[in-house]
Structure formats: C-alpha cells, structure tokens
Design a protein around this motif. Structure first.
Motif, PDB file in Angstrom:
ATOM      1  N   ASP A  58      13.215 -21.382  29.758  1.00  0.00           N
ATOM      2  CA  ASP A  58      14.121 -21.917  29.723  1.00  0.00           C
ATOM      3  C   ASP A  58      15.653 -21.877  30.174  1.00  0.00           C
ATOM      4  OD1 ASP A  58      14.070 -22.015  27.029  1.00  0.00           O
ATOM      5  OD2 ASP A  58      14.919 -19.926  26.678  1.00  0.00           O
ATOM      6  N   SER A  59      15.008 -21.078  31.584  1.00  0.00           N
ATOM      7  CA  SER A  59      15.515 -20.950  33.269  1.00  0.00           C
ATOM      8  C   SER A  59      15.211 -22.291  33.788  1.00  0.00           C
ATOM      9  CB  SER A  59      15.196 -19.951  33.889  1.00  0.00           C
ATOM     10  OG  SER A  59      13.318 -19.948  34.466  1.00  0.00           O
ATOM     11  N   PHE A  61      13.919 -25.561  32.279  1.00  0.00           N
ATOM     12  CA  PHE A  61      14.464 -26.819  31.357  1.00  0.00           C
ATOM     13  C   PHE A  61      15.322 -26.713  29.891  1.00  0.00           C
ATOM     14  CE2 PHE A  61       9.902 -26.739  32.942  1.00  0.00           C
ATOM     15  CZ  PHE A  61      10.008 -28.126  33.176  1.00  0.00           C
ATOM     16  N   ASN A  62      15.965 -27.941  30.126  1.00  0.00           N
ATOM     17  CA  ASN A  62      17.531 -27.861  28.858  1.00  0.00           C
ATOM     18  C   ASN A  62      16.370 -27.974  27.497  1.00  0.00           C
ATOM     19  OD1 ASN A  62      17.054 -30.567  28.775  1.00  0.00           O
ATOM     20  ND2 ASN A  62      18.346 -30.945  30.285  1.00  0.00           N
ATOM     21  N   ARG A  63      16.961 -27.863  26.322  1.00  0.00           N
ATOM     22  CA  ARG A  63      16.819 -27.595  24.986  1.00  0.00           C
ATOM     23  C   ARG A  63      16.428 -28.857  24.869  1.00  0.00           C
ATOM     24  NH1 ARG A  63      21.202 -25.845  20.780  1.00  0.00           N
ATOM     25  NH2 ARG A  63      19.388 -26.298  18.970  1.00  0.00           N
ATOM     26  N   GLN A  64      16.318 -29.926  25.631  1.00  0.00           N
ATOM     27  CA  GLN A  64      16.004 -31.455  25.449  1.00  0.00           C
ATOM     28  C   GLN A  64      15.510 -31.409  25.733  1.00  0.00           C
ATOM     29  OE1 GLN A  64      18.970 -31.342  25.905  1.00  0.00           O
ATOM     30  NE2 GLN A  64      20.835 -30.898  23.720  1.00  0.00           N
ATOM     31  N   GLN A  65      15.057 -31.183  27.683  1.00  0.00           N
ATOM     32  CA  GLN A  65      13.496 -31.217  27.708  1.00  0.00           C
ATOM     33  C   GLN A  65      12.454 -30.631  27.242  1.00  0.00           C
ATOM     34  OE1 GLN A  65      15.121 -30.147  31.913  1.00  0.00           O
ATOM     35  NE2 GLN A  65      15.193 -31.618  32.577  1.00  0.00           N
ATOM     36  N   GLN A  74       5.351 -28.663  31.319  1.00  0.00           N
ATOM     37  CA  GLN A  74       6.017 -27.871  32.254  1.00  0.00           C
ATOM     38  C   GLN A  74       5.857 -27.753  33.198  1.00  0.00           C
ATOM     39  OE1 GLN A  74       7.780 -24.771  29.312  1.00  0.00           O
ATOM     40  NE2 GLN A  74       7.221 -25.966  28.047  1.00  0.00           N
TER      41      GLN A  74
END
Length: 402
Positions: A58-59, A61-65, A74
C-alpha cells in the motif's frame, strides 16, 4: 556479434529490498529463512520459507494498481525500477523500439489463484474480480514493466520451472548479441508462499522443515523463497558511448534438455549445459573461478551437480569455488537465478564469494570447495550461474568483468 553488458540491477528478496542490502547479507552469511506468516499456515507440515518481510504494498502502489498487480508483479516492478534507475536509460524513440522485456516465472500470480479458489470453493462466492485473469497470468509482470518504461520491442515471459530466469536472461543476452535489440530488461520473480503454493510442494516430499543445507551430509531438503531480481542488459558500445557504469559482461550461455525424467536431474544434461556455456563464450576451463550453484539442498540435485562440475572441469574442479546462496534466501523457483546473479556480480566486482551457510558435515559425493558458512575474499575473472529445473531443463550463464 555484439558484446552484452549489465548496466542496472534491482531486487527484493528475503535478504533485502535492494541490491546493496542483499549483497551485504550475502557477505555476512545472513539467513533470510524463517517462520512463514500467512493464512492457514498451521495446516501445513512445512512452515518455514524465505519470505519477504517488512514490505507494505500500500505504500508503493495505489488501489487501482493493486487490483492489477499480484505479489510477483509487485516484486518485479520494484526491482525493475531500481535496475532502470541505475542504468540511466530512458526508453524513448528508437531505443524504445529496439528494447524489450524478458522475464522468468514459474507460477505467475499464484497468490491471486489461491485467494480466488478460496472465494469460490470455500466461501461459496459465484463472482470474482473482473481483473483476475490479467492479474494471475504469467506474462502480467513483463507486460506491466513494458508499459511502465515504454519498452516496445520483444517482450514475453519464460516459464521453465526453476530455470525460468536463467532462460529469460539467456534469451535477452542472445537478442542483444545478435543485433535484434539494443537493451533488455530481464530477470525473474516468484511468489508461491501461500497455503496452496506450499501445500503443492509438500506433496513432492523434498522440503526441509528446519533449514536449507546444500552440499552438507546432514541436508534434508529444499526451502522455498520469494522475490525478484531484474537487470538491464545493454549492447556494450551503446553503454560505453553514454558513459554508463558497467556491472559485468555476459559472455556465454547454454541450455540443454535432459530428455530423461520429469523430476530427477541428469548428470549428463547438467554437464552439457555447463560445457555449452564455456564453448559459447570461448572460455578456457581454468579461467572460471566461481560457480553459483543451483544447490537446492536435496540429495539428488547436490550430488548430480557436483558430479557434473567434476566432469566438466576435471582437475581444475579442485580449484573452483562453488556455493549455493539458496542456503540464505531459499529457492525462489522461477526467480532464483536472477537473485543468484547478484552473488556472481559481487564476486566479480568486490572479490567476495558468497558462502553456503548451514554447512555441517562433508559429503564425500560433494567433495568440492563449497565455501562453507563464511564468505571469502578471492579475485575471480569469470563466473558461472547454474540453473537446473524440473522437467530436465538446464540453463547456465557465464559472466566476466567488463
């Protein structure tokens, strides 16, 4: 035939989340294998692995990614960002068209599969996320790397079990050497450390419950790991013209098939791969100073690999150093050769040979210098990286100082 050099490297693995961290851990002989932490681990007989700890998606990549990126993707993107940044390349114009991405993985989005099988079969859900297929497909990481860096040339994924990343890097090497491409982003990644991933490997009865001890008479099996290693391979004159830092030169590659057994390794197949890499690079046997072994910690692999090295090098085998860093980070399956290449670069650039830790007792059938337990300072000019996979698929890379 063009010369091929390495101008960037990146990684995230159980030993560190960068190349400097990883190589420092290798120098110290630090172990990244420990207790596994995920759902239902108590149902497993095998509860250890080389798990990447302290990584917060989460730190980064964003939610869409995150809806599109399985954990193996990742890892790949993080390592690729490090490698491309170090290389200093910008993929625009003709360079974008003449560059590609070739990555190795065995399981691809296995965590995504595991989670969605649970949702459908255990929780009784009748719908899954619309992006499940593009998230779990084996080529997802390669595709996202090509999109992030605007790389428009040959891009694909290699899946040859434990040799995937060596096969991928070998293909990248040959594309640049032949003149087809100027630069390639290459390496491999894997993230199989989930309930289903470990349970499947348990069935093979080759897993250790306590440690990975390659070449030691007390070894009792392999240990899984996860992570990624990614590199920028570049045509030498192109790198030289722009004043790039050169980490090493890829000088030979060979791949063979045992054509014998789906799980048991072949001494002859491994020997032919090692000999082939030497022949391809026109390398005299006595120039090789270090081999990063496949070294899984199973009796079948360790004895076969040592016998193959002895076959190829003859009396020079006594002067060779051969170590398995899987003793520290575990077996990253499709990503393992890529992370292990970092030990090869450390040997060439720093004169430090990564050790085989956990070594307790000599095995007469593995009577080579396996650099037991403690790193060693030694100057070497040529190194090999071995990968021997289930299915009898072998891939060996040869590197030298540029």
């Amino acid at each position: 035939m063009n010369r091929v050099v390495i101008t960037g490297a990146g990684t995230i693995n159980p030993l560190g989340q960068s190349v400097p961290e990883t190589q420092e851990a290798m120098r110290e002989g630090r172990c990244g294998i420990g207790a596994l932490e995920f759902r239902d681990v108590e149902r497993l007989a095998i509860r250890i692995g080389g798990q990447v700890k302290g990584f917060e998606p989460d730190s980064v990549f964003n939610r869409q990614q995150l809806a599109l990126y399985d954990r193996f993707t990742q890892f790949t993107l993080l390592a690729a960002r490090q490698a491309v940044t170090q290389s200093g390349l910008q993929f625009i114009g003709e360079l974008a068209d003449r560059s590609g991405v070739i990555l190795g993985t065995s399981g691809g989005g296995l965590l995504t599969q595991d989670e969605n099988y649970r949702a459908v079969y255990e929780d009784g859900k009748n719908r899954v996320h619309p992006f499940v297929v593009p998230k779990l497909m084996n080529n997802a990481a390669a595709s996202h790397v090509s999109m992030e860096f605007n790389v428009k040339g040959p891009s694909f994924t290699v899946a040859t079990a434990c040799a995937s990343s060596n096969h991928a890097m070998g293909q990248a090497f040959m594309m640049i050497r032949s003149g087809l491409c100027t630069a390639m982003i290459t390496g491999g990644s894997e993230s199989m450390l989930c309930f289903g991933g470990v349970k499947a490997w348990e069935g093979l009865r080759v897993m250790s419950k306590d440690a990975c001890r390659p070449f030691s008479a007390t070894r009792n099996g392999m240990v899984q790991g996860e992570g990624a290693g990614v590199f920028v391979f570049e045509e030498y004159e192109h790198a030289r013209a722009r004043g790039a830092e050169i980490l090493g030169e890829v000088i030979g590659f060979a791949m063979t098939s045992d054509a014998a057994d789906i799980v048991m390794p072949s001494r002859q197949g491994a020997s032919r791969a090692i000999s082939g890499a030497l022949k391809d690079g026109r390398i005299a046997r006595d120039r090789v100073g270090y081999i990063n072994a496949h070294g899984t910690g199973t009796a079948a692999n360790d004895k076969t690999e040592c016998a193959a090295v002895a076959d190829v090098f003859g009396t020079h085998a006594d002067d060779l150093m051969i170590s398995s860093t899987k003793s520290m980070h575990g077996h990253l399956i499709g990503g393992t050769g890529a992370v292990e290449l970092l030990a090869c670069l450390m040997a060439l650039n720093e004169g430090v040979i990564a050790p085989t830790i956990g070594y307790e007792e000599p095995d007469p059938e593995c009577a080579l210098d396996v650099v037991p337990n403690t790193a060693r300072e030694a100057e070497v000019d040529v190194v090999l990286s071995n990968a021997f996979a289930f299915g009898g698929l072998n891939a060996v890379l040869a590197l030298s100082r540029a």
